[in-house]
Design an enzyme around this catalytic site. Structure first.
Site, PDB file in Angstrom:
ATOM      1  CG  HIS B 199       1.666   2.697  -1.170  1.00 24.25           C
ATOM      2  ND1 HIS B 199       2.612   3.574  -0.701  1.00 24.25           N
ATOM      3  CD2 HIS B 199       2.299   1.981  -2.132  1.00 24.25           C
ATOM      4  CE1 HIS B 199       3.748   3.413  -1.345  1.00 24.25           C
ATOM      5  NE2 HIS B 199       3.584   2.454  -2.237  1.00 24.25           N
ATOM      6  CB  CYS B 230       2.303   8.411   1.441  1.00 27.06           C
ATOM      7  SG  CYS B 230       1.522   9.342   0.111  1.00 27.06           S
ATOM      8  CG  ASN B 239       5.174  -0.410  -0.046  1.00 34.01           C
ATOM      9  OD1 ASN B 239       6.062   0.336   0.353  1.00 34.01           O
ATOM     10  ND2 ASN B 239       4.921  -0.589  -1.321  1.00 34.01           N
TER      11      ASN B 239
END
Lengths: 294, 294
Positions: B199, B230, B239
């Site tokens: 990420h 997130c 990502n």
């Protein structure tokens, strides 16, 4: 040890909507308290060309000059250099573009004409007891010309160091640097007194810094909160965010002298005074050590 | 050659506000036309747990299955695996978290209990002629526990490979990976069939991939446009954006099979169907080869 130069007050704010003088002074003072050792404070440019910096004299007069911090100013020409010296700066920066087209667009003359003018400026500044850093803009690519041959940049470096420049910086003006281009250019120029200035326009900011670290570079520009932008790509990210750089370096065990928590406070202030959400991931999510309370 | 697995349709959309089935099919079809060789298409999870994936069967039934593209599905348990196999998938992924706290929060059981359940699932899936990839979540750090010892991750790897897992992926679930952590973990596990999933929460996405490339890793997840987010840091990036990864790799002379222009069209579609500005720099500014017309 890596030396970070904080450029948010100048390169950052110059590419944001204008903010009040008072806000600029508050941001400078907040940054001076973070432990950062170098700050690019203002530029002495014509107020019609860059209204964001019209109050440079007042900002600098009101800002606290912290012990142990080196402050620098960007100047476009001898007149700007005279203003910077009169204001008490002892570290000046001038820009020349590796791309002839970009130099003409930006400074209304050829790269060769800019270089020819540098000699006298360097002599004058040195006579006043100050240093000159030459920032070579579009070192990693030009938005008009595309790739710039590393040999061309190396030629400019050789010339300005020969003319007495104290240090060289490579500006990734529109975020065209990549790990490959960093490696190619650093290989072409060899070991010189060098600072690298990356924009995170295409996500490669920290990857570029990582590559440069492996090749021995220890001086980098960064902008608190990721302040700034790219005049050629509206909405694009600006300089690599100082707290993202510091966060990665400290995790690698590399000291910067900067207190990350204080830097994050300055980044929050930068967001407040510009009134927009800045692109810094570490500002948004916090450092990796900040856990979620259960 | 680097193998990119596009995870926008699953990991990306799972962390966005729900979008219509039709939009998911259009995105999948657009991605299938980019030249990417692997796509994580859907997950077969309980619709109450993850409403974004409630229409997985219909999405998959309507999506075009392109020649030369390997499609995979994420499954949380044997029931999900049965649905994925019934739908025709031959590549399945299961998640276990290296952090016991995260595993309990996410899956309501300990890491050990999850691992114990994997053996039977792997046997069942293999009996059906399909493969199982075990994704080790929080491999680079846990938002509750902080750092995760590389030795703990290495122990999980050894166990699941011993139980027959075909491949392992390390999930940087909340963006805690850094070049240092990547190096430490890869050194601890040695050479295994491995895919890395980063990420870009704290800006290190491409720096992490660069480090992993140097250590020999050739398989990476990425999400078109940087789709996703997130859950522990509202507003944070998800990502690493596929077009940022591809842009850097192609500049390095590393082939991915992907047509960057087609990928950018898919990223524009992703932005359109989610209705929000996605964090991808290359989507915003274009590739470095795209010049400003004079």
């Amino acid at each position: 040890m890596v030396s970070i130069r904080e450029v948010g007050p100048r390169d950052g704010l110059q590419n944001e909507a204008p903010v009040p003088t008072d806000a600029k002074v508050r941001l400078l003072d907040a940054l001076s308290a973070t432990g950062v050792r170098r700050i690019e404070a203002v530029s002495f440019v014509h107020p019609k060309a860059i209204p964001q910096m019209a109050d440079a004299d007042e900002v600098w007069a009101r800002a606290r000059k912290a012990d142990g911090v080196r402050y620098s100013a960007l100047v476009p020409n001898p007149r700007g250099a005279a203003r910077a010296l009169a204001a008490g700066f002892t570290e000046l920066e001038v820009v020349v573009s590796a791309s002839d087209t970009h130099n003409r667009r930006n400074l209304n003359r050829s790269t060769e004409e800019s270089l020819a003018g540098l000699t006298e400026l360097i002599t004058t500044v040195h006579a006043a007891g100050a240093t000159v850093e030459v920032i070579v803009a579009t070192s990693f690519g030009c938005p008009y010309e595309g790739d710039i041959a590393p040999a061309r940049v190396a030629g400019i470096v050789e010339r300005v160091l020969g003319d007495g420049a104290d240090r060289v910086a490579f500006g990734d003006t529109t975020g065209m640097a990549t790990p490959r281009r960093v490696r190619e250019l650093l290989t072409a120029v060899g070991r010189i007194p060098l600072l690298l200035h990356f924009h995170n326009t295409r996500g490669t900011g920290l990857a570029n810094i990582l590559t440069a670290l492996e090749l021995g570079v220890t001086e980098f520009d960064a902008s608190v909160g990721g302040l700034g932008g790219c005049p050629y790509a509206p909405g694009a990210s600006g300089n690599v965010a100082t707290e993202e750089v510091v966060h990665m370096l400290h995790d690698m065990g590399i000291d910067t002298g900067i207190d990350l928590e204080k830097l994050l406070e300055a980044a929050a202030l930068a967001e407040q005074i510009t009134g927009r959400e800045l692109p810094s991931g570490v500002l948004r999510a916090g450092p990796r050590s900040r856990l979620v309370s259960q």
